[in-house]
Motif scaffolding. Structure first.
Motif, short mmCIF file in Angstrom:
data_model
loop_
_atom_site.label_atom_id
_atom_site.label_comp_id
_atom_site.label_asym_id
_atom_site.label_seq_id
_atom_site.Cartn_x
_atom_site.Cartn_y
_atom_site.Cartn_z
N VAL A 12 0.74 -1.31 0.09
CA VAL A 12 0.18 0.03 0.11
C VAL A 12 0.56 1.13 0.01
N PHE A 13 0.95 1.90 -1.23
CA PHE A 13 1.05 3.34 -0.67
C PHE A 13 -0.26 4.09 -0.48
N ASP A 14 0.47 4.72 1.40
CA ASP A 14 -1.16 4.91 1.42
C ASP A 14 -0.77 6.90 1.10
N GLY A 15 -0.88 7.26 0.44
CA GLY A 15 -0.35 9.22 0.43
C GLY A 15 0.89 9.62 0.67
N GLU A 16 1.88 9.17 1.53
CA GLU A 16 2.24 9.58 1.45
C GLU A 16 3.72 8.33 2.43
N ARG A 17 3.67 7.06 1.84
CA ARG A 17 4.06 6.29 2.83
C ARG A 17 3.80 4.68 2.71
N VAL A 18 5.13 3.87 2.10
CA VAL A 18 4.70 2.31 2.22
C VAL A 18 4.18 1.22 3.00
N LEU A 19 3.62 0.63 3.13
CA LEU A 19 2.70 -0.18 3.65
C LEU A 19 3.17 -1.78 3.20
N PRO A 20 4.01 -2.09 3.33
CA PRO A 20 4.87 -3.89 2.39
C PRO A 20 3.82 -4.12 2.82
N GLU A 21 2.46 -4.76 3.17
CA GLU A 21 1.57 -5.78 3.04
C GLU A 21 1.08 -5.26 4.34
N ARG A 22 -0.19 -5.31 3.37
CA ARG A 22 -1.86 -5.35 4.37
C ARG A 22 -2.94 -6.00 2.80
N GLY A 48 2.58 -9.03 -4.96
CA GLY A 48 2.62 -8.88 -6.72
C GLY A 48 2.63 -7.03 -6.71
N ARG A 49 1.91 -6.32 -5.67
CA ARG A 49 0.71 -5.20 -6.72
C ARG A 49 1.06 -4.84 -6.03
N THR A 50 0.80 -3.52 -6.28
CA THR A 50 0.87 -2.01 -5.33
C THR A 50 -0.53 -1.39 -5.32
N LEU A 51 -1.76 -0.96 -4.14
CA LEU A 51 -2.99 -0.06 -3.98
C LEU A 51 -2.16 1.27 -3.84
N LEU A 52 -2.82 1.83 -5.02
CA LEU A 52 -2.83 3.47 -4.94
C LEU A 52 -4.00 3.95 -3.53
N PRO A 53 -4.51 5.27 -4.07
CA PRO A 53 -5.20 6.49 -3.63
C PRO A 53 -5.81 6.88 -5.04
N GLY A 54 -7.08 6.94 -5.76
CA GLY A 54 -7.00 7.25 -6.95
C GLY A 54 -6.45 8.57 -7.08
N LEU A 55 -5.67 8.38 -8.85
CA LEU A 55 -4.40 9.40 -9.09
C LEU A 55 -5.82 10.63 -9.63
N PHE A 56 -5.04 11.77 -9.45
CA PHE A 56 -5.22 13.26 -9.76
C PHE A 56 -4.13 13.36 -11.07
N ASP A 57 -5.24 13.88 -11.72
CA ASP A 57 -4.52 14.53 -12.00
C ASP A 57 -4.42 15.99 -12.89
N ALA A 58 -3.46 16.79 -12.02
CA ALA A 58 -3.92 18.39 -11.26
C ALA A 58 -4.20 19.68 -12.52
N HIS A 59 -3.87 18.89 -13.74
CA HIS A 59 -4.32 19.97 -15.05
C HIS A 59 -4.40 19.27 -16.65
N VAL A 60 -6.21 19.60 -16.28
CA VAL A 60 -6.08 19.52 -17.61
C VAL A 60 -7.43 20.17 -18.36
N HIS A 61 -7.88 19.76 -19.66
CA HIS A 61 -8.65 20.64 -20.73
C HIS A 61 -9.76 19.70 -21.21
N LEU A 62 -10.92 19.26 -20.21
CA LEU A 62 -11.55 18.46 -20.76
C LEU A 62 -12.50 18.72 -21.99
N ALA A 63 -13.02 19.86 -22.47
CA ALA A 63 -13.47 20.07 -23.89
C ALA A 63 -12.99 19.51 -25.11
N PRO A 64 -13.52 18.90 -25.79
CA PRO A 64 -15.60 19.28 -25.87
C PRO A 64 -16.17 18.09 -25.71
N ASP A 65 -15.07 16.93 -25.19
CA ASP A 65 -16.47 15.83 -25.29
C ASP A 65 -15.77 15.63 -23.32
N PRO A 66 -16.49 16.39 -22.19
CA PRO A 66 -15.49 15.62 -21.33
C PRO A 66 -16.16 14.23 -20.92
#
Length: 405
Positions: A12-22, A48-66
């Protein structure tokens, strides 16, 4: 009440730190537990996998088809998108989508129409009139109109290239008006002088870093003193400096399909190697900002206005941006923070950005360990939005938010 779902024995990457197995348990749209692994079977195997918080794209332009853009983003693990300039019918659609918050589209916030001066370059390019600001006295009414339109924050275009340019008194008046109404003000700048002026005027954040031969030695400390956040948008700055990002991204089969689907009907400009040196300022400033502890937010500027620079493919460009942040000097964990908790904090979205009990179950599961190799974020296995698992097999052009569907 829905049945709980356990994602078992996952890094788990919880947004700040790594938790090895949860074991991470989600129920009714939220995370309910992040605990040591249980002995029983899990609903989803996280080994063998990593769980991340849902990611943010902090700068997009969605027009013309959001809807299509938001569908493509969530398919690539981006569950929240921050739109930085949209008007007309696209803005109406964004307002509808924000209210509905459908589980198969990225959630969205928007600046609506950005603040520009009369005669700006955007009006000349598009031939469309914009609600411009003609001086400090007009700032309060302009901000009020944007908030009535549904803007969540205010975007100010303060760029010598855009025509005018806007004077510093108008810039400061817009910032004061936004803050008086309890909303953030962010600035579009692409050179160091206007970036510093915007910071001095009190903006909360910069929507871009800047291009040039170099950056002033104190830029990072200056930004830190003023407590701003910065969305570097390295991928579009590389485009401005003569690189063509889509070519590099298209070489990765994990991203190539998205670039092909999202390619708009505009030609990409030829590469210009003679401009590559102008990227130096962006990377130098980024290293300063990181050293000074300035919050950095991952964003791409993906959209129709930047397609000619090779910034093509919602979600694909985002994974390219994460790699560029690491290549410029961030650790993979710092880049992941820039994609999760940092934008959640900066834009006051306190219900997401971390994997903690009580937070929204917006989650992205990837194969491998992106905390050591950032390119592993491209190995998207599963995405949950408000606890609902996205069906990655649904065609990307589908829009289940239309009436009657």
């Amino acid at each position: 009440m829905n049945e709980p779902v356990t994602i078992g024995r996952v890094r788990v990457f919880d947004g700040e730190r790594v938790l090895p197995e949860r074991d991470v348990i989600i129920q009714d749209g939220v995370v309910t537990s992040v605990a040591e692994p249980a002995t029983g079977p899990a609903d989803v195997d996280g080994r063998g996998r990593t769980l991340l918080p849902g990611l943010f794209d902090a700068h997009v332009h969605l027009a013309p088809d959001p809807p299509t853009a938001l569908r493509h983003l969530v398919t690539m693990g981006v569950t929240t998108a921050l739109d930085m300039f949209t008007g007309g019918a696209a803005l109406t659609r964004i307002r509808e989508l924000r209210q509905a918050d459908p589980p198969d589209l990225a959630d969205v916030r928007t600046a609506g129409t950005g603040a520009t001066v009369p005669g700006n370059m955007l009006e000349k390019i598009t031939g469309q009139p914009l609600p411009t600001v003609d001086g400090p006295a007009a700032a309060e009414a302009w901000v009020d109109a944007r908030l009535r339109d549904g803007a969540d924050y205010i975007k100010i275009v303060y760029d010598e290239r855009e025509g005018g340019p806007m004077d510093e008194a108008t810039l400061a008046a817009l910032v004061r008006a936004a803050h008086a109404r309890g909303v953030l003000a962010v600035a579009h700048t692409l050179a160091e002088r206007p970036a510093r002026a915007a910071i001095a005027a009190g903006v909360d954040g910069l929507a871009h870093l800047f291009v040039g031969e170099s950056a002033g030695d104190d830029f990072g400390e200056y930004a830190a003193r003023h407590r701003v956040f910065v969305v570097p948008t390295l991928i579009v700055l590389r485009g401005l400096c003569g690189y063509r990002p889509h070519e590099e991204l298209a070489a990765d089969p994990r991203l190539a399909e998205m670039i092909g689907r999202d390619r708009p009907p505009v030609p990409v400009r030829p590469a210009e190697p003679r401009r590559h040196h102008l990227y130096n300022a962006a990377t130098a400033a980024l290293r300063q900002l990181a050293a000074a502890g300035v919050p950095l937010l991952a964003g791409t500027d993906t959209g129709l206005p930047t397609a000619a620079l090779g910034v093509i493919g919602y979600g694909a460009t985002f994974h390219g941006e994460l790699e560029l942040l690491v290549r410029a000097g961030l650790s993979p964990t710092q880049a992941l923070t820039a994609a999760t908790s940092a934008p959640a904090d900066a834009f006051r979205l306190t219900d997401r950005g971390r994997i903690q009990p009580g937070k929204r179950a917006d989650l992205t599961l990837v194969d491998g360990d992106p905390t050591t190799d950032i390119r592993r974020t491209r190995n998207v296995v599963a995405v949950w939005k408000r606890g609902v698992r996205l069906d990655l097999a649904v065609p990307l052009h589908a829009d289940s938010t239309r009436e009657g569907e």
